[in-house]
Enzyme design. Structure first.
Site, PDB file in Angstrom:
ATOM      1  N   THR A 175       0.874  -1.178   0.000  1.00  8.59           N
ATOM      2  CA  THR A 175       0.000   0.000   0.000  1.00  8.59           C
ATOM      3  C   THR A 175       0.904   1.218   0.000  1.00  8.59           C
ATOM      4  OG1 THR A 175      -1.791  -1.129   1.123  1.00  8.59           O
ATOM      5  CG2 THR A 175      -1.752   1.275   1.279  1.00  8.59           C
TER       6      THR A 175
ATOM      7  N   LYS B  33      -7.437   1.527  -2.711  1.00  9.03           N
ATOM      8  CA  LYS B  33      -7.025   1.120  -1.360  1.00  9.03           C
ATOM      9  C   LYS B  33      -7.187   2.267  -0.376  1.00  9.03           C
ATOM     10  CE  LYS B  33      -5.295  -1.397   1.955  1.00  9.03           C
ATOM     11  NZ  LYS B  33      -4.012  -2.059   2.079  1.00  9.03           N
TER      12      LYS B  33
ATOM     13  N   LYS C 199       0.763   5.099   8.333  1.00  2.95           N
ATOM     14  CA  LYS C 199       1.372   5.363   7.017  1.00  2.95           C
ATOM     15  C   LYS C 199       0.288   5.505   5.955  1.00  2.95           C
ATOM     16  CE  LYS C 199       2.597   1.902   4.647  1.00  2.95           C
ATOM     17  NZ  LYS C 199       2.148   0.987   3.564  1.00  2.95           N
TER      18      LYS C 199
END
Lengths: 303, 303
Positions: free
Chosen positions: B102, B177, B245
């Site tokens: 990701t 995502k 993150k």
């Protein structure tokens, strides 16, 4: 558990979107009913189905074994149960009062205590499932009250919903409903921001919704409100004005319990903004529009 | 669509919790594999299953038709693909690079452009479903890339997951995502605040969870993380550090798109607080503990 229908006359106060459907189910199940609501014409359909009109909550309660109410705001609940013409003023010892409005847990306790002092039972039983759940008798009902009272009202509630939970004593039904609303409030922010992000990023919205609905990001709100947002359908299943009321109650209760709930507070403020923009009578999924406006951004699917 | 297994040597870079399971599925399906990871001992299990070791991403790519990576942060992705010893430096024209980390949508576009200039394909394919999904090959895979490249990698991705969506061109997998993570982030605030409210209100937590999970407040997070919270189980399925993150990337991207996402921003900040409290290596459901600490409140189920 058996109910003698000859003896059980049911009172019904409040014939809004939810209440009208719910009362019809009880009539259809054969219960004789006395009805009152603020604007009599809204009870016309129930009267045509042989419900008897009464001029006040007190008069309803005076002739009923179990009196239900589903009204608007906590102030309405207070009037309906504790006012001079309220249900408690007319209710007979041994009868039962059931508030299905989403209202303050502390008010539910106050009503239960006032009722108990007169030998009357009281139950709080707010619902979840919206207009569709009321119409299809598939409501979730969150119940607070003494065991004896809950046992008595259970067969009637089973006619209105398919998930009944006795959460605890008086007020526990309302507290459980607040838990429910906290979950929905923050979740709706996520659904709105996620779809706005998807549109800004140039993604295919239908494909995106399909991609994320089935996995770890999935929720009832995403599956049920996401498609309506994509259709530009912001019609009310559940009014923004009522949701703001619910969140206000939850924030007050949390504050009283010394619990900080920043996510709930943010949701509340964003919905207040939506009200300020004229969206109070929209459905709760219109939060998307308030978040779009925050970024001066046009939701392309708006009707 | 057929794949000639004689010709398809698969490269694998990154053998963390996710990557190790995923690589094993490809080996089990019969694909010859070359592997590289920062700490060679973490590849020992794959080497014992006949994966061949290579000393750099460039060396992996030099001998493979399709090279996958699932590493940590965008800086690691940049090194892995674009660094002096990166996969692109070694890859042959006509081969394919697939990033399953990701990471930043803009970086995915940059990699795809650099690859195209050398006649190499590039696909971004981040996943959802966590360690369990990786282990059971039930991941959701969100795919960005040119049609030809996506068609080529599809049969390999089908071995790793059961929900594959081709979202669009390079970067579209990463954007999808981000949509997923925005939904989870705000939802987790709701789950945490709702359970803390329930405990403060004195409700039975198991009964409350059951009462609200099946209706309009229901979500994957509530059904899957709620019970773990009630057990006091804050072990990582997905690390807080990695989630922070992801949210940071989503906030940056939203900012670039001039989209305000106050719910995501709040979630990000609450998770940063959780990191500050030492929770970076906990599972994402530990957000409950940060919200409890905010109110100087002890979560009674803590182990």
């Amino acid at each position: 558990m058996s109910v003698s229908r000859e003896l059980t006359r049911v009172g019904w106060i409040g014939t809004g979107v939810m209440g009208a459907s719910m009362a019809r189910h009880l009539l259809a199940a054969g219960y004789p009913m006395t009805v009152h609501t603020r604007t009599r014409e809204k009870a016309a359909d129930l009267e045509s189905r042989n419900a008897r009109w009464a001029d006040s909550p007190a008069e309803v309660a005076a002739e009923c074994d179990t009196t239900f109410a589903i009204v608007g705001f906590p102030a309405d609940v207070r009037d309906t149960f504790l006012g001079a013409e309220g249900a408690l003023a007319g209710a007979n010892p041994g009868s039962l009062l059931v508030d299905m409005t989403t209202s303050e847990p502390s008010l539910a306790v106050e009503i239960a205590e006032a009722a108990a002092a007169k030998g009357i039972g009281a139950v709080d039983a707010p619902v979840s499932g919206g207009d569709v759940g009321a119409r299809n008798a598939t409501l979730s009902i969150m119940i607070g009250g003494a065991d004896d009272d809950v046992v008595r009202v259970w067969p009637l509630l089973e006619i209105l919903g398919n998930t009944l939970v006795h959460a605890g004593g008086p007020g526990a039904g309302q507290h459980t409903k607040m838990v429910n609303q906290i979950l929905i409030a923050t979740g709706m922010i996520g659904v709105s921001e996620a779809l706005l992000y998807a549109q800004q990023a140039g993604l295919d919205l239908d494909k995106t919704l399909e991609a994320v609905s089935g996995g770890a990001a999935g929720s009832w709100s995403l599956s049920n409100y996401g498609p309506r947002m994509l259709e530009g359908d912001f019609a009310p299943g559940f009014f923004v004005d009522h949701f703001v009321k619910d969140m206000g109650i939850a924030l007050d209760e949390a504050g009283t319990m010394r619990l900080s709930t920043p996510g709930l507070a943010l949701a509340h403020q964003l919905y207040v903004a939506l009200q300020a923009q004229g969206g109070g009578r929209s459905g709760t999924q219109a939060l998307l529009l308030a978040l779009a406006r925050l970024s001066d951004f046009e939701w392309s699917r708006s009707r």
